[in-house]
Design a protein around this motif. Sequence first.
Motif, PDB file in Angstrom:
ATOM      1  N   ASN A 238      15.665 -45.303 137.256  1.00 26.99           N
ATOM      2  CA  ASN A 238      16.980 -45.920 137.029  1.00 26.99           C
ATOM      3  C   ASN A 238      17.038 -46.702 135.721  1.00 26.99           C
ATOM      4  O   ASN A 238      18.034 -47.359 135.439  1.00 26.99           O
ATOM      5  CB  ASN A 238      17.346 -46.848 138.187  1.00 26.99           C
ATOM      6  CG  ASN A 238      17.570 -46.094 139.468  1.00 26.99           C
ATOM      7  OD1 ASN A 238      18.141 -45.001 139.462  1.00 26.99           O
ATOM      8  ND2 ASN A 238      17.110 -46.642 140.575  1.00 26.99           N
ATOM      9  N   GLY A 239      15.939 -46.699 134.960  1.00 25.99           N
ATOM     10  CA  GLY A 239      15.885 -47.458 133.723  1.00 25.99           C
ATOM     11  C   GLY A 239      15.574 -48.932 133.936  1.00 25.99           C
ATOM     12  O   GLY A 239      15.686 -49.726 133.010  1.00 25.99           O
ATOM     13  N   GLU A 240      15.156 -49.302 135.136  1.00 28.06           N
ATOM     14  CA  GLU A 240      14.905 -50.713 135.458  1.00 28.06           C
ATOM     15  C   GLU A 240      13.442 -51.079 135.241  1.00 28.06           C
ATOM     16  O   GLU A 240      12.552 -50.241 135.371  1.00 28.06           O
ATOM     17  CB  GLU A 240      15.306 -50.988 136.904  1.00 28.06           C
ATOM     18  CG  GLU A 240      16.786 -50.775 137.133  1.00 28.06           C
ATOM     19  CD  GLU A 240      17.202 -50.909 138.586  1.00 28.06           C
ATOM     20  OE1 GLU A 240      16.325 -50.974 139.472  1.00 28.06           O
ATOM     21  OE2 GLU A 240      18.415 -50.920 138.837  1.00 28.06           O
ATOM     22  N   PHE A 241      13.229 -52.344 134.918  1.00 27.22           N
ATOM     23  CA  PHE A 241      11.877 -52.852 134.717  1.00 27.22           C
ATOM     24  C   PHE A 241      11.787 -54.302 135.184  1.00 27.22           C
ATOM     25  O   PHE A 241      12.802 -54.995 135.313  1.00 27.22           O
ATOM     26  CB  PHE A 241      11.457 -52.755 133.242  1.00 27.22           C
ATOM     27  CG  PHE A 241      12.227 -53.694 132.353  1.00 27.22           C
ATOM     28  CD1 PHE A 241      11.755 -54.967 132.087  1.00 27.22           C
ATOM     29  CD2 PHE A 241      13.439 -53.303 131.799  1.00 27.22           C
ATOM     30  CE1 PHE A 241      12.473 -55.836 131.273  1.00 27.22           C
ATOM     31  CE2 PHE A 241      14.164 -54.162 130.993  1.00 27.22           C
ATOM     32  CZ  PHE A 241      13.675 -55.437 130.731  1.00 27.22           C
TER      33      PHE A 241
ATOM     34  N   GLN B 234       1.594 -71.894 132.157  1.00 23.49           N
ATOM     35  CA  GLN B 234       3.026 -71.635 132.122  1.00 23.49           C
ATOM     36  C   GLN B 234       3.257 -70.143 132.324  1.00 23.49           C
ATOM     37  O   GLN B 234       2.393 -69.329 132.011  1.00 23.49           O
ATOM     38  CB  GLN B 234       3.615 -72.060 130.778  1.00 23.49           C
ATOM     39  CG  GLN B 234       3.402 -73.535 130.472  1.00 23.49           C
ATOM     40  CD  GLN B 234       3.760 -73.833 129.041  1.00 23.49           C
ATOM     41  OE1 GLN B 234       4.870 -73.545 128.598  1.00 23.49           O
ATOM     42  NE2 GLN B 234       2.834 -74.411 128.294  1.00 23.49           N
ATOM     43  N   SER B 235       4.422 -69.796 132.825  1.00 23.30           N
ATOM     44  CA  SER B 235       4.704 -68.396 133.126  1.00 23.30           C
ATOM     45  C   SER B 235       6.152 -68.047 132.795  1.00 23.30           C
ATOM     46  O   SER B 235       6.998 -68.923 132.638  1.00 23.30           O
ATOM     47  CB  SER B 235       4.418 -68.115 134.602  1.00 23.30           C
ATOM     48  OG  SER B 235       5.160 -68.981 135.424  1.00 23.30           O
ATOM     49  N   ALA B 236       6.378 -66.742 132.713  1.00 21.13           N
ATOM     50  CA  ALA B 236       7.722 -66.239 132.461  1.00 21.13           C
ATOM     51  C   ALA B 236       7.864 -64.877 133.132  1.00 21.13           C
ATOM     52  O   ALA B 236       6.877 -64.157 133.309  1.00 21.13           O
ATOM     53  CB  ALA B 236       7.983 -66.112 130.962  1.00 21.13           C
ATOM     54  N   ALA B 237       9.092 -64.556 133.498  1.00 22.72           N
ATOM     55  CA  ALA B 237       9.405 -63.258 134.098  1.00 22.72           C
ATOM     56  C   ALA B 237      10.702 -62.755 133.477  1.00 22.72           C
ATOM     57  O   ALA B 237      11.601 -63.538 133.162  1.00 22.72           O
ATOM     58  CB  ALA B 237       9.555 -63.381 135.613  1.00 22.72           C
ATOM     59  N   VAL B 238      10.772 -61.448 133.294  1.00 26.69           N
ATOM     60  CA  VAL B 238      11.967 -60.837 132.719  1.00 26.69           C
ATOM     61  C   VAL B 238      12.226 -59.508 133.433  1.00 26.69           C
ATOM     62  O   VAL B 238      11.300 -58.772 133.757  1.00 26.69           O
ATOM     63  CB  VAL B 238      11.825 -60.661 131.185  1.00 26.69           C
ATOM     64  CG1 VAL B 238      10.672 -59.759 130.825  1.00 26.69           C
ATOM     65  CG2 VAL B 238      13.099 -60.175 130.544  1.00 26.69           C
ATOM     66  N   THR B 239      13.499 -59.255 133.710  1.00 33.02           N
ATOM     67  CA  THR B 239      13.911 -58.005 134.332  1.00 33.02           C
ATOM     68  C   THR B 239      15.110 -57.459 133.575  1.00 33.02           C
ATOM     69  O   THR B 239      15.735 -58.170 132.780  1.00 33.02           O
ATOM     70  CB  THR B 239      14.330 -58.182 135.813  1.00 33.02           C
ATOM     71  OG1 THR B 239      15.454 -59.070 135.860  1.00 33.02           O
ATOM     72  CG2 THR B 239      13.197 -58.724 136.654  1.00 33.02           C
ATOM     73  N   GLY B 240      15.444 -56.218 133.838  1.00 30.58           N
ATOM     74  CA  GLY B 240      16.626 -55.652 133.218  1.00 30.58           C
ATOM     75  C   GLY B 240      16.711 -54.165 133.469  1.00 30.58           C
ATOM     76  O   GLY B 240      15.902 -53.580 134.198  1.00 30.58           O
ATOM     77  N   ARG B 241      17.720 -53.561 132.864  1.00 23.43           N
ATOM     78  CA  ARG B 241      17.948 -52.130 132.981  1.00 23.43           C
ATOM     79  C   ARG B 241      18.271 -51.602 131.589  1.00 23.43           C
ATOM     80  O   ARG B 241      19.082 -52.191 130.864  1.00 23.43           O
ATOM     81  CB  ARG B 241      19.107 -51.847 133.928  1.00 23.43           C
ATOM     82  CG  ARG B 241      19.388 -50.375 134.131  1.00 23.43           C
ATOM     83  CD  ARG B 241      20.401 -50.144 135.260  1.00 23.43           C
ATOM     84  NE  ARG B 241      20.558 -48.736 135.515  1.00 23.43           N
ATOM     85  CZ  ARG B 241      21.542 -47.983 135.008  1.00 23.43           C
ATOM     86  NH1 ARG B 241      22.463 -48.528 134.233  1.00 23.43           N
ATOM     87  NH2 ARG B 241      21.592 -46.695 135.292  1.00 23.43           N
ATOM     88  N   LEU B 242      17.628 -50.504 131.232  1.00 23.38           N
ATOM     89  CA  LEU B 242      17.837 -49.891 129.926  1.00 23.38           C
ATOM     90  C   LEU B 242      18.535 -48.550 130.098  1.00 23.38           C
ATOM     91  O   LEU B 242      18.203 -47.785 131.008  1.00 23.38           O
ATOM     92  CB  LEU B 242      16.499 -49.695 129.211  1.00 23.38           C
ATOM     93  CG  LEU B 242      15.630 -50.948 129.055  1.00 23.38           C
ATOM     94  CD1 LEU B 242      14.312 -50.598 128.374  1.00 23.38           C
ATOM     95  CD2 LEU B 242      16.370 -52.037 128.294  1.00 23.38           C
ATOM     96  N   THR B 243      19.511 -48.299 129.221  1.00 22.97           N
ATOM     97  CA  THR B 243      20.204 -47.015 129.226  1.00 22.97           C
ATOM     98  C   THR B 243      20.169 -46.441 127.814  1.00 22.97           C
ATOM     99  O   THR B 243      19.932 -47.163 126.831  1.00 22.97           O
ATOM    100  CB  THR B 243      21.671 -47.149 129.681  1.00 22.97           C
ATOM    101  OG1 THR B 243      22.381 -47.967 128.738  1.00 22.97           O
ATOM    102  CG2 THR B 243      21.780 -47.732 131.078  1.00 22.97           C
ATOM    103  N   CYS B 244      20.434 -45.135 127.735  1.00 28.10           N
ATOM    104  CA  CYS B 244      20.576 -44.467 126.445  1.00 28.10           C
ATOM    105  C   CYS B 244      21.837 -43.625 126.542  1.00 28.10           C
ATOM    106  O   CYS B 244      21.881 -42.663 127.318  1.00 28.10           O
ATOM    107  CB  CYS B 244      19.349 -43.607 126.146  1.00 28.10           C
ATOM    108  SG  CYS B 244      19.484 -42.734 124.563  1.00 28.10           S
ATOM    109  N   ASN B 245      22.859 -44.032 125.829  1.00 24.71           N
ATOM    110  CA  ASN B 245      24.150 -43.337 125.849  1.00 24.71           C
ATOM    111  C   ASN B 245      24.696 -43.217 127.269  1.00 24.71           C
ATOM    112  O   ASN B 245      25.232 -42.183 127.661  1.00 24.71           O
ATOM    113  CB  ASN B 245      24.030 -41.955 125.195  1.00 24.71           C
ATOM    114  CG  ASN B 245      23.610 -42.047 123.754  1.00 24.71           C
ATOM    115  OD1 ASN B 245      24.149 -42.837 122.991  1.00 24.71           O
ATOM    116  ND2 ASN B 245      22.612 -41.255 123.368  1.00 24.71           N
ATOM    117  N   GLY B 246      24.538 -44.248 128.067  1.00 22.00           N
ATOM    118  CA  GLY B 246      25.084 -44.293 129.419  1.00 22.00           C
ATOM    119  C   GLY B 246      24.167 -43.767 130.504  1.00 22.00           C
ATOM    120  O   GLY B 246      24.413 -44.005 131.684  1.00 22.00           O
ATOM    121  N   ALA B 247      23.104 -43.061 130.160  1.00 21.86           N
ATOM    122  CA  ALA B 247      22.160 -42.534 131.161  1.00 21.86           C
ATOM    123  C   ALA B 247      20.950 -43.467 131.261  1.00 21.86           C
ATOM    124  O   ALA B 247      20.593 -44.120 130.282  1.00 21.86           O
ATOM    125  CB  ALA B 247      21.695 -41.139 130.760  1.00 21.86           C
TER     126      ALA B 247
END
Length: 141
Positions: free
Chosen positions: A67-70, A26-39
């Motif tokens: 860009n804070g993306e992973f 079985q597998s899983a994938a996750v993506t997203g973007r992280l910011t700190c106080n808008g940056a």
Amino acid sequence: MKLLVVIFAFFAGAHALLFGLIGSEQSAAVTGRLTCNGAPARNVRVKLYEKEATLDVLLDEGTTDANGEFSLQGHKTEVSTIDPKLNIYHKCNYNGMCYQKSSLTVPDNYVSEGATPTKTFNVGTINLANQFSGDSTDCIN
């Protein structure tokens, strides 16, 4: 003799469970973007784990880009449905020696059959300046 066969079968079955011979990949994938106080939150450590009763199993790890993306993905052989979770280790608005740790559970409907995920759980944009229930500190990440 029958008892010996039963004992052997029991230990062979337990051995197969321990070493992933029984179950499905079985597998899983996750993506997203992280910011700190808008940056963008750059170089933040992110890890994808399979939750276990004793010690979680690391499926993938990385850091956020400029860009804070992973993007993370991983797979594991398991008898039941895997329980992936995302751990985020950061210092946004935190000056302690260790890191703030936030965890998000990947919903079951984003778990795919096979070693390559067919769906990706997008957590969206998360502002790490916010406090989340279950946040903790982690010195060994």
